[in-house]
Enzyme design. Structure first.
Site, PDB file in Angstrom:
ATOM      1  N   SER A  29      58.576  49.353  24.177  1.00 54.89           N
ATOM      2  CA  SER A  29      57.107  49.326  24.292  1.00 54.89           C
ATOM      3  C   SER A  29      56.655  49.926  25.617  1.00 54.89           C
ATOM      4  CB  SER A  29      56.598  47.884  24.216  1.00 54.89           C
ATOM      5  OG  SER A  29      56.851  47.341  22.954  1.00 54.89           O
ATOM      6  N   ARG A  33      54.610  53.668  26.512  1.00 55.96           N
ATOM      7  CA  ARG A  33      53.373  53.625  27.293  1.00 55.96           C
ATOM      8  C   ARG A  33      53.512  54.400  28.593  1.00 55.96           C
ATOM      9  NH1 ARG A  33      53.595  49.405  23.883  1.00 55.96           N
ATOM     10  NH2 ARG A  33      51.696  48.299  23.246  1.00 55.96           N
ATOM     11  N   ARG A 128      54.082  53.153   6.141  1.00 60.86           N
ATOM     12  CA  ARG A 128      53.443  52.059   6.888  1.00 60.86           C
ATOM     13  C   ARG A 128      51.929  52.252   6.995  1.00 60.86           C
ATOM     14  NH1 ARG A 128      57.068  50.873  12.058  1.00 60.86           N
ATOM     15  NH2 ARG A 128      55.737  49.033  12.092  1.00 60.86           N
ATOM     16  N   SER A 173      48.019  42.323  16.679  1.00 61.66           N
ATOM     17  CA  SER A 173      48.825  43.536  16.783  1.00 61.66           C
ATOM     18  C   SER A 173      48.579  44.227  18.112  1.00 61.66           C
ATOM     19  CB  SER A 173      48.489  44.505  15.643  1.00 61.66           C
ATOM     20  OG  SER A 173      49.009  45.788  15.940  1.00 61.66           O
ATOM     21  N   GLN A 175      49.826  47.002  18.882  1.00 54.13           N
ATOM     22  CA  GLN A 175      49.651  48.437  18.633  1.00 54.13           C
ATOM     23  C   GLN A 175      48.182  48.755  18.411  1.00 54.13           C
ATOM     24  OE1 GLN A 175      52.209  49.498  15.387  1.00 54.13           O
ATOM     25  NE2 GLN A 175      54.085  49.135  16.549  1.00 54.13           N
ATOM     26  N   ASP A 325      59.477  41.026  16.648  1.00 47.37           N
ATOM     27  CA  ASP A 325      60.611  41.886  16.272  1.00 47.37           C
ATOM     28  C   ASP A 325      61.935  41.122  16.195  1.00 47.37           C
ATOM     29  OD1 ASP A 325      58.961  44.100  16.124  1.00 47.37           O
ATOM     30  OD2 ASP A 325      59.242  44.615  18.235  1.00 47.37           O
ATOM     31  N   ARG A 356      60.547  43.737   6.291  1.00 44.40           N
ATOM     32  CA  ARG A 356      61.555  42.924   6.967  1.00 44.40           C
ATOM     33  C   ARG A 356      61.608  41.495   6.460  1.00 44.40           C
ATOM     34  NH1 ARG A 356      61.137  44.553  13.241  1.00 44.40           N
ATOM     35  NH2 ARG A 356      62.274  46.487  12.893  1.00 44.40           N
TER      36      ARG A 356
HETATM   37  C1  S3P Z   1      54.688  46.960  19.609  1.00 43.48           C
HETATM   38  C2  S3P Z   1      53.976  46.019  18.904  1.00 43.48           C
HETATM   39  C3  S3P Z   1      54.510  45.307  17.744  1.00 43.48           C
HETATM   40  C4  S3P Z   1      56.021  45.438  17.630  1.00 43.48           C
HETATM   41  C5  S3P Z   1      56.489  46.835  17.882  1.00 43.48           C
HETATM   42  C6  S3P Z   1      56.077  47.291  19.275  1.00 43.48           C
HETATM   43  C7  S3P Z   1      54.045  47.638  20.760  1.00 43.48           C
HETATM   44  O1  S3P Z   1      53.927  45.840  16.570  1.00 43.48           O
HETATM   45  O2  S3P Z   1      56.473  45.022  16.375  1.00 43.48           O
HETATM   46  O3  S3P Z   1      57.892  46.929  17.775  1.00 43.48           O
HETATM   47  O4  S3P Z   1      54.763  48.263  21.561  1.00 43.48           O
HETATM   48  O5  S3P Z   1      52.828  47.531  20.910  1.00 43.48           O
HETATM   49  P1  S3P Z   1      52.532  45.288  15.981  1.00 43.48           P
HETATM   50  O6  S3P Z   1      51.447  45.701  16.892  1.00 43.48           O
HETATM   51  O7  S3P Z   1      52.420  45.958  14.630  1.00 43.48           O
HETATM   52  O8  S3P Z   1      52.696  43.796  15.877  1.00 43.48           O
END
Ligand code: S3P
Length: 444
Positions: A29, A33, A128, A173, A175, A325, A356
């Protein structure tokens, strides 16, 4: 990696306990970034410890295609960006491979830049949902045209004069939160995100590290984040900690293989990422943190772990964002624990690199472990000896592959996986590192 031949592996009980001191690859992550924010900053950002996994390399390639200079020099990665507003139209499709994080965060950046781009991914990523980012990002003025069901490939025409967003996340989320904040970087005014439950806050931390003004207030379990738009991001050095989500695999292996004792050095301990460690402690795990310290705005420490006879656990749904995760590997630990475990509220697992939720249950069932699904909960009845002898279909999912290989360390008969290729997305050298500790994994 869609068309490469499969690389099956066999995992069996090691001859002896696992021992050693290792460093796991950099946090995925934070690595994504670091490259993205570096490209949006003025000046040269130097990154050490970047995860050189397939997912992050896709982000590096995408930022290059958008006009940033991204290069490896010795042990460092250097990023010199065109800065906020300065990205240029890529002259080819952006292929984000297997990475949902790369795809969704990049959508945020592209939404507020007046450029046209097309994004795709591998067969897993193309399944996805992208609607979760498209819906909020449209409100800044961007136009998205996606395949049926809001899936990739996706064409994006970014807004000329992006409007700031104000969005309440319907699902927890990081993300989606990050995509909205990234869009807000090139919008005039205040961008606001409200999340029902706290999710990993690496974007907020790193934005501050680069000089943006980000404020966070807590209202019960909800968090309200505000970002002042169009900041002048200044290049900043980043030392990426070891990924706690990658550490989880050797850690659980050492907990399960009798007499093991290992140390994992410099692991990220951001409290919004450590739900697995708390859960394993509730199961009785001998897990201690040594040398706690802060590095680049993130807590890190060394994890020392010893074999423990684990007890079952009941994991509340509210803990999911801090260990989203880690459920496949936690499920492996539960299959070997004394008693019945219940992992609650796992709907989000259905939209990861694979479904999953179903795949984790299928992995345990393939080993002869006892598992049931009830709504969005997984119920796992621990067994003193798991028969094994099964084969796991990994469905382009790195975490499923690594979990099954750890499971094979304790089953009576070896386990096989159909393909180890996707482990490269997050944990290059996984099998080498595990073998170095004493684990038994070999090509079929
Ligand atoms: C992540 C957020 C998570 C995680 C992914 C990495 C990120 O996903 O499962 O491996 O770096 O922001 P979600 O935002 O879909 O929960």
């Amino acid at each position: 990696m869609d068309s490469t031949p499969l690389r099956p592996l066999k995992a069996s009980r090691p001859a002896a306990a696992l021992h050693g001191e290792i460093t796991v690859p950099g946090d995925k992550s934070i690595s994504h970034r670091a490259l993205m924010f570096g490209a949006l900053a003025v000046g040269e950002t130097r990154i050490t410890g970047l995860l050189e996994g397939e997912d992050v390399l896709r982000t590096a390639a995408a930022m290059r295609a958008l006009g940033a200079r991204v290069e490896r020099r010795g042990a460092e990665w250097l990023v010199a960006g065109p800065g906020i507003g300065g990205l240029t139209s890529p002259d080819d499709v952006l292929d984000m491979g297997n990475s949902g994080t790369a795809a969704r965060l990049l959508c945020g950046i592209l939404a507020s830049h007046d450029i046209f781009s097309v994004m795709t991914g591998d067969a897993s990523l193309r399944k996805r949902p992208m609607q979760r980012v498209i819906t909020p990002l449209r409100a800044c003025g961007a136009r998205f045209t996606a395949r049926t069901g809001d899936r990739l490939p996706l064409a994006i025409q970014g807004a000329r004069d992006a409007l700031p967003l104000s969005y309440r996340l319907p699902v927890a989320s990081a993300q989606v939160k990050s995509a909205v904040l990234l869009a807000g970087l090139n919008a005039r005014g205040l961008t606001e995100v409200e999340e029902p439950e706290p999710t990993r806050d690496h974007s907020e931390n790193m934005l501050r590290h680069f000089g943006a003004t980000v404020t966070v207030s807590q209202h019960g379990s909800a968090r309200h984040i505000q970002l002042v738009g169009q900041p002048e991001l200044r290049a900043a050095d980043i030392a990426v900690p070891g990924d706690p989500s990658s550490a989880a695999f050797p850690l659980v292996a050492a907990l399960l293989v009798p007499d093991s004792r290992i140390t994992l050095k410099a692991i990220g301990l951001n409290p919004l990422r450590t739900g697995l460690f708390a859960t394993l402690r509730e199961m009785g795990a001998a897990l201690t943190i040594q040398n706690p310290r802060v590095q680049g705005g993130e807590s890190i420490g060394d994890l020392r772990v010893e074999y423990t006879a684990l007890s079952a656990v009941d994991v509340p749904p509210g803990r999911a964002p801090s260990m989203i995760d880690e459920y496949p590997i936690l499920a492996v630990a539960c299959a070997a624990a004394r008693g019945t475990s219940r992992l609650r509220g796992l709907a989000e697992l259905r939209v990861k690199e694979s479904d999953r939720f179903t795949a984790t249950a299928a992995m345990l069932a393939a080993a002869g472990a006892r598992v049931e699904a009830e709504g969005d909960d997984l119920i796992i009845h621990g067994m003193p000896e798991i028969p094994g002898g099964g084969s796991v279909t990994t469905q382009m999912d790195h975490r499923l592959a690594m979990s099954a290989l750890v499971l094979g360390q304790i089953t009576a008969a070896p386990m096989t996986i159909d393909d180890s290729t996707f482990i490269e997305t997050s944990f290059p050298d996984f099998t080498k590192l595990m073998r170095g500790l004493g684990a038994a994994m070999s090509p079929l």
